[in-house]
Design a protein around this motif. Structure first.
Motif, PDB file in Angstrom:
ATOM      1  N   SER A  82     -19.677   5.498  -9.349  1.00 30.49           N
ATOM      2  CA  SER A  82     -18.410   6.074  -8.896  1.00 30.49           C
ATOM      3  C   SER A  82     -17.244   5.480  -9.671  1.00 30.49           C
ATOM      4  O   SER A  82     -16.312   6.185 -10.062  1.00 30.49           O
ATOM      5  N   PHE A  83     -17.291   4.177  -9.895  1.00 30.01           N
ATOM      6  CA  PHE A  83     -16.263   3.515 -10.702  1.00 30.01           C
ATOM      7  C   PHE A  83     -16.184   4.157 -12.082  1.00 30.01           C
ATOM      8  O   PHE A  83     -15.097   4.476 -12.586  1.00 30.01           O
ATOM      9  N   ASN A  84     -17.312   4.367 -12.701  1.00 29.07           N
ATOM     10  CA  ASN A  84     -17.350   4.961 -14.030  1.00 29.07           C
ATOM     11  C   ASN A  84     -16.782   6.382 -14.015  1.00 29.07           C
ATOM     12  O   ASN A  84     -15.952   6.750 -14.853  1.00 29.07           O
ATOM     13  N   ASN A 102      -7.391   0.606 -13.418  1.00 25.80           N
ATOM     14  CA  ASN A 102      -8.641   0.612 -12.646  1.00 25.80           C
ATOM     15  C   ASN A 102      -9.722  -0.189 -13.360  1.00 25.80           C
ATOM     16  O   ASN A 102     -10.429  -0.988 -12.741  1.00 25.80           O
ATOM     17  N   LEU A 103      -9.839   0.002 -14.647  1.00 25.30           N
ATOM     18  CA  LEU A 103     -10.835  -0.725 -15.432  1.00 25.30           C
ATOM     19  C   LEU A 103     -10.575  -2.227 -15.371  1.00 25.30           C
ATOM     20  O   LEU A 103     -11.465  -3.014 -15.038  1.00 25.30           O
ATOM     21  N   GLY A 104      -9.339  -2.642 -15.650  1.00 29.01           N
ATOM     22  CA  GLY A 104      -9.011  -4.069 -15.680  1.00 29.01           C
ATOM     23  C   GLY A 104      -9.096  -4.737 -14.323  1.00 29.01           C
ATOM     24  O   GLY A 104      -9.683  -5.814 -14.188  1.00 29.01           O
ATOM     25  N   VAL A 105      -8.520  -4.083 -13.302  1.00 32.11           N
ATOM     26  CA  VAL A 105      -8.521  -4.678 -11.964  1.00 32.11           C
ATOM     27  C   VAL A 105      -9.943  -4.786 -11.432  1.00 32.11           C
ATOM     28  O   VAL A 105     -10.311  -5.784 -10.802  1.00 32.11           O
ATOM     29  N   THR A 106     -10.766  -3.781 -11.680  1.00 29.45           N
ATOM     30  CA  THR A 106     -12.147  -3.822 -11.195  1.00 29.45           C
ATOM     31  C   THR A 106     -12.937  -4.928 -11.895  1.00 29.45           C
ATOM     32  O   THR A 106     -13.612  -5.728 -11.228  1.00 29.45           O
ATOM     33  N   LEU A 107     -12.858  -4.990 -13.216  1.00 30.96           N
ATOM     34  CA  LEU A 107     -13.625  -6.014 -13.934  1.00 30.96           C
ATOM     35  C   LEU A 107     -13.181  -7.425 -13.557  1.00 30.96           C
ATOM     36  O   LEU A 107     -14.006  -8.278 -13.227  1.00 30.96           O
TER      37      LEU A 107
END
Length: 128
Positions: A82-84, A102-107
């Motif tokens: 879902s993230f992807n 979204n990419l940075g905060v999630t990682l």
């Protein structure tokens, strides 16, 4: 066979929990950012590290419970796919800034949550 049923049941509970968090996040925080997926992935990273460390360093979490929680519940709860999909969708809109956020905060969030889960488990293990 009992382990398979436990993992399946816990996976179902994790999936329902993920769905409920997603509904809550959309209602509470809005739909302009995939908050629900971010929340479950960060929480899942924290819980996975916490459970794994306690299971490996103490007798508080026996192997069957670890399997049930980590593979079952957290396997159903967290969701890289879902993230992807959500990040790809944001980048194709193009909502570059939101997609990159979204990419940075999630990682970073998942990495930090994993470290915090590990640290908390190590503290608890010292008390046992």
């Amino acid at each position: 066979m009992a382990q398979v049923l436990l993992v399946g049941f816990a996976g179902g509970l994790g999936t329902v929990a993920r769905y409920v968090v997603g509904l809550w996040a959309a209602k509470t925080l809005g739909t302009g950012f995939p908050y629900g997926t971010l929340l479950v992935n960060v929480a899942g990273c924290f819980l996975m590290s916490f459970i794994a460390e306690l299971a490996l360093s103490t007798a508080l979490i026996p192997p069957t419970l670890r399997l049930t929680l980590a593979t079952g519940f957290l396997g159903g709860f967290t969701t890289y796919s879902s993230f992807n999909q959500e990040t790809t969708h944001l980048l194709r809109q193009p909502a570059w800034l939101t997609g990159a956020a979204n990419l940075g905060v999630t990682l970073v969030g998942c990495f930090v949550a994993g470290l915090l889960g590990l640290a908390l488990a190590k503290r608890i293990a010292l008390l046992v």
